[in-house]
Design a protein around this motif. Structure first.
Motif, PDB file in Angstrom:
ATOM      1  N   TYR A  16      34.995  -0.831 -67.213  1.00  0.00           N
ATOM      2  CA  TYR A  16      34.858  -2.274 -67.056  1.00  0.00           C
ATOM      3  C   TYR A  16      36.170  -2.904 -67.512  1.00  0.00           C
ATOM      4  CZ  TYR A  16      34.421  -2.632 -72.133  1.00  0.00           C
ATOM      5  OH  TYR A  16      34.672  -2.565 -73.481  1.00  0.00           O
ATOM      6  N   ARG A  17      36.311  -4.188 -67.259  1.00  0.00           N
ATOM      7  CA  ARG A  17      37.497  -4.919 -67.736  1.00  0.00           C
ATOM      8  C   ARG A  17      37.058  -5.917 -68.800  1.00  0.00           C
ATOM      9  NH1 ARG A  17      42.110  -3.930 -65.213  1.00  0.00           N
ATOM     10  NH2 ARG A  17      42.035  -2.877 -63.174  1.00  0.00           N
ATOM     11  N   ASP A  18      37.836  -5.953 -69.899  1.00  0.00           N
ATOM     12  CA  ASP A  18      37.475  -6.870 -70.979  1.00  0.00           C
ATOM     13  C   ASP A  18      37.932  -8.281 -70.660  1.00  0.00           C
ATOM     14  OD1 ASP A  18      40.212  -6.976 -71.476  1.00  0.00           O
ATOM     15  OD2 ASP A  18      40.122  -5.577 -73.164  1.00  0.00           O
ATOM     16  N   ASP A  19      37.770  -9.197 -71.620  1.00  0.00           N
ATOM     17  CA  ASP A  19      38.112 -10.601 -71.382  1.00  0.00           C
ATOM     18  C   ASP A  19      39.594 -10.809 -71.106  1.00  0.00           C
ATOM     19  OD1 ASP A  19      35.476 -11.141 -71.850  1.00  0.00           O
ATOM     20  OD2 ASP A  19      35.748 -11.718 -73.959  1.00  0.00           O
ATOM     21  N   ALA A  20      40.428  -9.880 -71.578  1.00  0.00           N
ATOM     22  CA  ALA A  20      41.872  -9.992 -71.353  1.00  0.00           C
ATOM     23  C   ALA A  20      42.304  -9.313 -70.059  1.00  0.00           C
ATOM     24  CB  ALA A  20      42.625  -9.393 -72.534  1.00  0.00           C
ATOM     25  N   GLY A  21      41.338  -8.742 -69.330  1.00  0.00           N
ATOM     26  CA  GLY A  21      41.657  -8.079 -68.074  1.00  0.00           C
ATOM     27  C   GLY A  21      42.042  -6.614 -68.235  1.00  0.00           C
ATOM     28  N   LYS A  22      41.984  -6.099 -69.477  1.00  0.00           N
ATOM     29  CA  LYS A  22      42.343  -4.706 -69.714  1.00  0.00           C
ATOM     30  C   LYS A  22      41.157  -3.805 -69.405  1.00  0.00           C
ATOM     31  CE  LYS A  22      44.254  -1.646 -73.255  1.00  0.00           C
ATOM     32  NZ  LYS A  22      44.751  -1.556 -74.654  1.00  0.00           N
ATOM     33  N   GLU A  23      41.458  -2.673 -68.701  1.00  0.00           N
ATOM     34  CA  GLU A  23      40.390  -1.752 -68.318  1.00  0.00           C
ATOM     35  C   GLU A  23      39.961  -0.891 -69.507  1.00  0.00           C
ATOM     36  OE1 GLU A  23      40.516   2.127 -65.751  1.00  0.00           O
ATOM     37  OE2 GLU A  23      40.204   0.439 -64.367  1.00  0.00           O
ATOM     38  N   ARG A  24      38.659  -0.751 -69.689  1.00  0.00           N
ATOM     39  CA  ARG A  24      38.074   0.098 -70.726  1.00  0.00           C
ATOM     40  C   ARG A  24      37.198   1.130 -70.043  1.00  0.00           C
ATOM     41  NH1 ARG A  24      40.910  -1.134 -75.352  1.00  0.00           N
ATOM     42  NH2 ARG A  24      41.101  -3.407 -75.537  1.00  0.00           N
ATOM     43  N   ALA A  25      37.287   2.377 -70.485  1.00  0.00           N
ATOM     44  CA  ALA A  25      36.514   3.434 -69.823  1.00  0.00           C
ATOM     45  C   ALA A  25      36.023   4.471 -70.829  1.00  0.00           C
ATOM     46  CB  ALA A  25      37.367   4.118 -68.757  1.00  0.00           C
ATOM     47  N   ARG A  26      34.876   5.085 -70.507  1.00  0.00           N
ATOM     48  CA  ARG A  26      34.341   6.207 -71.267  1.00  0.00           C
ATOM     49  C   ARG A  26      33.739   7.216 -70.295  1.00  0.00           C
ATOM     50  NH1 ARG A  26      30.527   4.826 -76.246  1.00  0.00           N
ATOM     51  NH2 ARG A  26      30.452   7.112 -76.149  1.00  0.00           N
ATOM     52  N   HIS A  27      33.678   8.473 -70.721  1.00  0.00           N
ATOM     53  CA  HIS A  27      33.143   9.533 -69.864  1.00  0.00           C
ATOM     54  C   HIS A  27      31.846  10.078 -70.452  1.00  0.00           C
ATOM     55  CE1 HIS A  27      37.416   9.278 -68.788  1.00  0.00           C
ATOM     56  NE2 HIS A  27      37.037   9.732 -67.582  1.00  0.00           N
ATOM     57  N   PHE A  28      30.912  10.384 -69.573  1.00  0.00           N
ATOM     58  CA  PHE A  28      29.592  10.842 -69.979  1.00  0.00           C
ATOM     59  C   PHE A  28      29.163  12.048 -69.144  1.00  0.00           C
ATOM     60  CE2 PHE A  28      29.980   6.352 -70.818  1.00  0.00           C
ATOM     61  CZ  PHE A  28      29.450   6.202 -72.095  1.00  0.00           C
ATOM     62  N   ARG A  29      28.328  12.875 -69.748  1.00  0.00           N
ATOM     63  CA  ARG A  29      27.798  14.030 -69.003  1.00  0.00           C
ATOM     64  C   ARG A  29      26.751  13.587 -67.982  1.00  0.00           C
ATOM     65  NH1 ARG A  29      28.946  19.022 -71.011  1.00  0.00           N
ATOM     66  NH2 ARG A  29      29.944  19.123 -73.059  1.00  0.00           N
ATOM     67  N   ARG A  30      25.972  12.552 -68.378  1.00  0.00           N
ATOM     68  CA  ARG A  30      24.927  12.076 -67.481  1.00  0.00           C
ATOM     69  C   ARG A  30      25.215  10.645 -67.027  1.00  0.00           C
ATOM     70  NH1 ARG A  30      19.218  12.481 -70.048  1.00  0.00           N
ATOM     71  NH2 ARG A  30      20.228  11.005 -71.496  1.00  0.00           N
ATOM     72  N   LYS A  31      24.866  10.369 -65.804  1.00  0.00           N
ATOM     73  CA  LYS A  31      25.095   9.044 -65.251  1.00  0.00           C
ATOM     74  C   LYS A  31      24.292   7.989 -65.995  1.00  0.00           C
ATOM     75  CE  LYS A  31      24.892   6.348 -60.968  1.00  0.00           C
ATOM     76  NZ  LYS A  31      24.542   6.367 -59.521  1.00  0.00           N
ATOM     77  N   VAL A  32      23.043   8.348 -66.381  1.00  0.00           N
ATOM     78  CA  VAL A  32      22.186   7.383 -67.056  1.00  0.00           C
ATOM     79  C   VAL A  32      22.796   6.924 -68.382  1.00  0.00           C
ATOM     80  CG1 VAL A  32      20.817   9.155 -68.253  1.00  0.00           C
ATOM     81  CG2 VAL A  32      19.818   6.897 -67.770  1.00  0.00           C
ATOM     82  N   ASP A  33      23.505   7.837 -69.086  1.00  0.00           N
ATOM     83  CA  ASP A  33      24.146   7.466 -70.350  1.00  0.00           C
ATOM     84  C   ASP A  33      25.295   6.493 -70.114  1.00  0.00           C
ATOM     85  OD1 ASP A  33      22.407   9.107 -71.714  1.00  0.00           O
ATOM     86  OD2 ASP A  33      23.752  10.841 -71.623  1.00  0.00           O
ATOM     87  N   GLY A  34      26.037   6.722 -69.053  1.00  0.00           N
ATOM     88  CA  GLY A  34      27.138   5.822 -68.724  1.00  0.00           C
ATOM     89  C   GLY A  34      26.640   4.446 -68.331  1.00  0.00           C
ATOM     90  N   GLN A  35      25.523   4.434 -67.579  1.00  0.00           N
ATOM     91  CA  GLN A  35      24.973   3.149 -67.164  1.00  0.00           C
ATOM     92  C   GLN A  35      24.425   2.376 -68.359  1.00  0.00           C
ATOM     93  OE1 GLN A  35      25.158   1.945 -63.886  1.00  0.00           O
ATOM     94  NE2 GLN A  35      24.739   0.104 -65.100  1.00  0.00           N
ATOM     95  N   ASP A  36      23.792   3.098 -69.298  1.00  0.00           N
ATOM     96  CA  ASP A  36      23.302   2.434 -70.517  1.00  0.00           C
ATOM     97  C   ASP A  36      24.449   1.794 -71.293  1.00  0.00           C
ATOM     98  OD1 ASP A  36      20.715   3.114 -69.975  1.00  0.00           O
ATOM     99  OD2 ASP A  36      20.665   4.848 -71.334  1.00  0.00           O
ATOM    100  N   TRP A  37      25.571   2.507 -71.370  1.00  0.00           N
ATOM    101  CA  TRP A  37      26.727   1.976 -72.089  1.00  0.00           C
ATOM    102  C   TRP A  37      27.230   0.709 -71.419  1.00  0.00           C
ATOM    103  CZ3 TRP A  37      32.176   2.152 -70.647  1.00  0.00           C
ATOM    104  CH2 TRP A  37      33.032   1.745 -71.681  1.00  0.00           C
ATOM    105  N   LEU A  38      27.342   0.714 -70.092  1.00  0.00           N
ATOM    106  CA  LEU A  38      27.797  -0.471 -69.362  1.00  0.00           C
ATOM    107  C   LEU A  38      26.812  -1.627 -69.523  1.00  0.00           C
ATOM    108  CD1 LEU A  38      29.151   1.033 -66.008  1.00  0.00           C
ATOM    109  CD2 LEU A  38      30.481   0.079 -67.898  1.00  0.00           C
ATOM    110  N   ASP A  39      25.507  -1.309 -69.525  1.00  0.00           N
ATOM    111  CA  ASP A  39      24.509  -2.363 -69.705  1.00  0.00           C
ATOM    112  C   ASP A  39      24.655  -3.021 -71.079  1.00  0.00           C
ATOM    113  OD1 ASP A  39      23.525  -1.800 -67.212  1.00  0.00           O
ATOM    114  OD2 ASP A  39      21.827  -0.600 -67.923  1.00  0.00           O
TER     115      ASP A  39
END
Length: 368
Positions: A16-39
């Motif tokens: 995702y991009r933060d308020d300053a427009g900088k991209e933030r990213a994390r990697h997950f083994r499962r898609k559901v974990d990544g989606q929870d983090w984004l939520d």
């Protein structure tokens, strides 16, 4: 925009991009974990609780000075805040890693060696700092919220109020140059610093009023300094003719110092906490007063006199220079008559007006 995609190695990359427009990213083994983090990130942005993942790396002690420098504080307030921050046991912990348990451990350790009121005061400053970190989005929540503090003794259990005879003894025992000092504390309710900062121009002898415009702070001659009164403490106090006479006599017999004409001094210096404390201890000893009596005890004497004379909360608050009526109530509520006393007195007055009335009056009332 937020997105989640599968990488060639089978892991899911959420970004995702933060308020300053900088991209933030994390990697997950499962898609559901990544989606929870984004939520969670999306929800924190909507509720205003979003914190940059790179924030909170500075330790509590390292971050505090930059925050404190931005606060509009009197010098004494800054010194008290500095003392509170220096006392914490978690100063070397990064803000992002601070937990409620850190604050609880510090409070418990402090409670074993400091008075409950001191612990509470220091905690309030530290909590203020942590709330500032939340507002600056260094941390998402305040780890001091909900921490239980040591129980304070009720005011009526700790407050000592001198008798009229004891105050008279203090006045009689005071050296001529400090009789007026005892008087302004006992009959105008001045704090030590306010009395030390009193000048001739603050007293209107015609209208019999005394203006509190400044206070002297510092423990010794080197640290003595003038400051504005505590927040909300600037005030004009109506004083009795007898107190005005004592102050006038002080001017003619003792004199004042400096161009500003300060009333109280020792040698060529203004009174400070140590010198005034020494003077009072000598007076207290000569008057044979309890060791628990301080100059501030005379302020309690003044407050109790106002209350016993029927003054309401706001009147007492203004006379004492409290910033809020709640402070006055928290300190002196036990001195005001309670509801039962007022009800009983009102009923007694009503009964006396009926029972003592002439018979003709009672017949007239019955006909009406």
């Amino acid at each position: 925009m937020a997105s989640i995609r599968k990488r060639p190695d089978g892991r899911w990359r959420a970004r995702y991009r933060d308020d300053a427009g900088k991209e933030r990213a994390r990697h997950f083994r499962r898609k559901v974990d990544g989606q929870d983090w984004l939520d969670d990130v999306t929800a924190s942005k909507k509720t205003g609780q979003y914190v940059d993942p790179s924030a909170g790396k500075a330790t509590f002690s390292a971050w505090y000075p930059s925050w404190a420098d931005r606060q509009v504080w009197a010098r004494g307030t800054r010194e008290s805040a500095d003392q509170a921050v220096e006392s914490v046991s978690f100063g070397s912990v990064p803000l992002a890693k601070l937990r409620r348990s850190h604050v609880e451990e510090w409070v418990k350790e402090s409670s074993g060696r400091l008075a409950p009121s001191t612990v509470r005061t220091r905690f309030n400053y530290v909590s203020m700092v942590l709330r500032g970190a939340v507002r600056d989005r260094e941390i998402p929540v305040d780890p001091s919220e909900g921490v239980k503090l040591p129980r304070r003794r009720r005011a009526e259990q700790t407050m000592v109020i001198p008798t009229v005879e004891q105050v008279r003894a203090a006045l009689d025992a005071a050296p001529k140059e400090y009789r007026a000092l005892v008087a302004v504390c006992a009959f105008a309710g001045l704090r030590l610093g306010e009395a030390a900062g009193l000048q001739i121009g603050d007293v209107d002898f015609l209208r019999r009023t005394l203006r509190v415009d400044r206070q002297v702070q510092g423990d010794n001659v080197e640290s003595t300094r003038l400051e504005s009164p505590k927040a909300g403490s600037e005030r004009t106090i109506a004083i009795p003719k007898e107190l005005a006479d004592i102050l006038a006599r002080h001017i003619s017999e003792i004199g004042t110092i400096r161009d500003e004409s300060y009333f109280f001094f020792r040698g060529g210096d203004l009174l400070n906490r140590n010198s005034a404390g020494h003077i009072w201890r000598e007076i207290r000893k000569a008057a044979k007063l309890p060791a628990t009596y301080t100059l501030h005890t005379l302020r309690h004497f003044y407050a109790s006199a106002l209350i016993s004379s029927g003054c309401d909360v706001v009147t007492v608050q203004r006379a004492l220079g409290h910033s809020q009526p709640s402070i006055t109530l928290n300190t002196y509520s036990h001195l005001w008559p309670d509801a039962e006393d007022r009800t009983r007195d009102a009923a007694a007055t009503l009964m006396r007006s009926v029972l003592d009335a002439p018979a003709d009056s009672l017949r007239t009332i019955g006909q009406v």
